[in-house]
Design an enzyme around this catalytic site. Structure first.
Site, PDB file in Angstrom:
ATOM      1  N   LYS A 181       0.826  -1.197   0.000  1.00  0.00           N
ATOM      2  CA  LYS A 181       0.000   0.000   0.000  1.00  0.00           C
ATOM      3  C   LYS A 181       0.873   1.266   0.000  1.00  0.00           C
ATOM      4  CE  LYS A 181      -3.952  -2.255   0.097  1.00  0.00           C
ATOM      5  NZ  LYS A 181      -3.727  -3.688   0.273  1.00  0.00           N
TER       6      LYS A 181
HETATM    7  C1  PLP Z   1      -4.892  -4.739   0.881  1.00  0.00           C
HETATM    8  C2  PLP Z   1      -6.365  -4.863   0.969  1.00  0.00           C
HETATM    9  C3  PLP Z   1      -7.003  -5.446   2.073  1.00  0.00           C
HETATM   10  C4  PLP Z   1      -6.271  -6.150   3.165  1.00  0.00           C
HETATM   11  O1  PLP Z   1      -5.329  -5.418   3.816  1.00  0.00           O
HETATM   12  P1  PLP Z   1      -4.396  -6.120   4.918  1.00  0.00           P
HETATM   13  O2  PLP Z   1      -3.804  -4.963   5.628  1.00  0.00           O
HETATM   14  O3  PLP Z   1      -3.396  -6.942   4.180  1.00  0.00           O
HETATM   15  O4  PLP Z   1      -5.267  -6.950   5.791  1.00  0.00           O
HETATM   16  C5  PLP Z   1      -8.384  -5.423   2.120  1.00  0.00           C
HETATM   17  N1  PLP Z   1      -9.118  -4.891   1.136  1.00  0.00           N
HETATM   18  C6  PLP Z   1      -8.552  -4.339   0.049  1.00  0.00           C
HETATM   19  C7  PLP Z   1      -9.425  -3.749  -1.010  1.00  0.00           C
HETATM   20  C8  PLP Z   1      -7.162  -4.325  -0.077  1.00  0.00           C
HETATM   21  O5  PLP Z   1      -6.595  -3.806  -1.169  1.00  0.00           O
END
Ligand code: PLP
Length: 375
Positions: A181
């Site tokens: 992210k």
């Molecule tokens: C990355 C992501 C998640 C999960 O995030 P984590 O921090 O890895 O649990 C959930 N929903 C979306 C749309 C994502 O892109």
């Protein structure tokens, strides 16, 4: 090989992690976690932000706070990451999928109302690629049907809809700070809570069902087990890494936006010739350059383009396999209405390398390779 993702690193991470180590406080809710929470509250205007161990866990917390019970229904798009659904499935909910809009790949707000039954408890919009869903319409539907709105804003940190921060519009918002992210702490996330009255219970759920947060603030003189909960607070070492990133929000944002705009400009001629389609940003939305994707004509063309780029040492990827077509999706969910776009558009979409520090020369090379594919 040009990587698809490189975790962000601005330079002060080691210093802050070492400060956390020297402070002799490495469990959760130390100075770095507090700084990150306060930063998120200021940035988004939410009543409370709490760092969590992941966005998946933030969503699980939201499902607990929403008192989702077995048999309850939760409406969401099928074009999303598994966690969006998993958090509610763990509470015994039935996941109700509706189709997406082909322009933003977000839930089609006009299809939500047809999927509402007397068992529906919540709507879970997912802001794909950090571009907002049509939130005014969604909030209005929720108000009229007495439903909660839990935003999966995993990709939307720093994005806005009509000037409001994503994640701070619905009752709860869930952020991700996974290494893929914009801002990262390795694994981690945050829960945003709009209404002050839900904060105390959120703190309790996050602290194993105890009122330890109140104890640490000196509001009570001993802490005890008061509710069902789990362990959703991240370590200070992770929060220290994130703090370095949040402090440099502008640097990361500007760098990613520069890359995003360069892709867009260089790929425009191909879009004008209708070889590919480019992302659409509705005018109510500002985005955070989380992702750059293009759409090929169909699955067959995308498969050929992906392997062509592999040959050129470019690691492009695709996602998601629509949840309603996955084994668990069939078991726990149901697709209401016609799958007009979810499957079709997901098969066309291809994500290009995008990360903090991606070189302009790499973007030029990637785009040149894509152009060669059509020559
Ligand atoms: C990355 C992501 C998640 C999960 O995030 P984590 O921090 O890895 O649990 C959930 N929903 C979306 C749309 C994502 O892109």
């Amino acid at each position: 090989m040009i990587s698809f993702n490189v975790p962000p690193k601005v330079g002060t991470e080691e210093q802050y992690i070492s400060e956390a180590i020297q402070s002799r406080k490495i469990c959760g809710d130390g100075q770095f976690t507090k700084k990150c929470n306060a930063w998120l509250e200021k940035k988004t205007g939410t009543a409370k932000a709490l760092l969590t161990t992941s966005c998946t866990h933030a969503t699980e917390m939201a499902a607990l706070l929403a008192d989702i019970q077995p048999g309850d229904e939760v409406i969401m798009p099928s074009y999303t990451f598994v966690s969006t659904a998993d958090a509610f499935v763990l509470r015994g909910a039935k996941v109700v999928f509706v189709d997406i809009r082909p322009d933003t790949m977000n839930i089609d707000e006009n299809l939500i109302e047809d999927a509402i039954t007397d068992k529906t408890k919540a709507i879970v919009p997912v802001h794909y690629a950090g571009v907002s869903c049509e939130m005014d319409t969604i909030m209005d539907i929720a108000r009229r049907h007495h439903l909660l709105v839990i935003e999966d804003a995993a990709q939307g940190v720093g994005s806005t809809y009509k000037g409001k921060a994503l994640g701070a519009i619905g009752d709860y918002g869930c952020y991700s700070f996974h290494e893929t992210k914009n801002f990262s702490m390795g694994e981690g996330g945050a829960l945003l809570i709009k209404d002050k009255k839900n904060v105390e219970r959120a703190e309790i759920i996050r602290e194993k069902g105890t009122n330890r947060s109140q104890f640490f603030r000196g509001q009570i003189d001993k802490y005890t087990w008061v509710d069902a909960g789990s362990s959703y607070l991240p370590s200070e070492l992770n929060a220290a890494y994130l703090w370095a990133q949040l402090e440099n929000e502008d640097v990361i944002f500007n760098d990613r936006m520069k890359s995003w705009k360069l892709y867009y400009e260089l790929l425009k001629p191909l879009a004008e010739k209708e070889y590919i389609e480019l992302p659409v940003i509705p005018h109510e939305c500002t985005h955070n350059a989380h992702m750059f994707y293009i759409k090929a004509k169909d699955l067959e063309e995308r498969t050929r383009l992906l392997s062509y780029l592999k040959e050129k040492d470019v690691n492009a990827v695709f996602h998601y396999i629509p949840l309603h077509s996955a084994p668990a999706g069939k078991k726990f969910g149901i697709f209401i209405g016609e799958d007009k776009y979810t499957t079709k558009e997901s098969e066309r979409l291809l994500r290009l390398p995008m990360y903090y520090g991606l070189k302009a020369s790499d973007i030029e090379y990637i785009v040149e390779s894509i152009k060669e594919f059509w020559r």
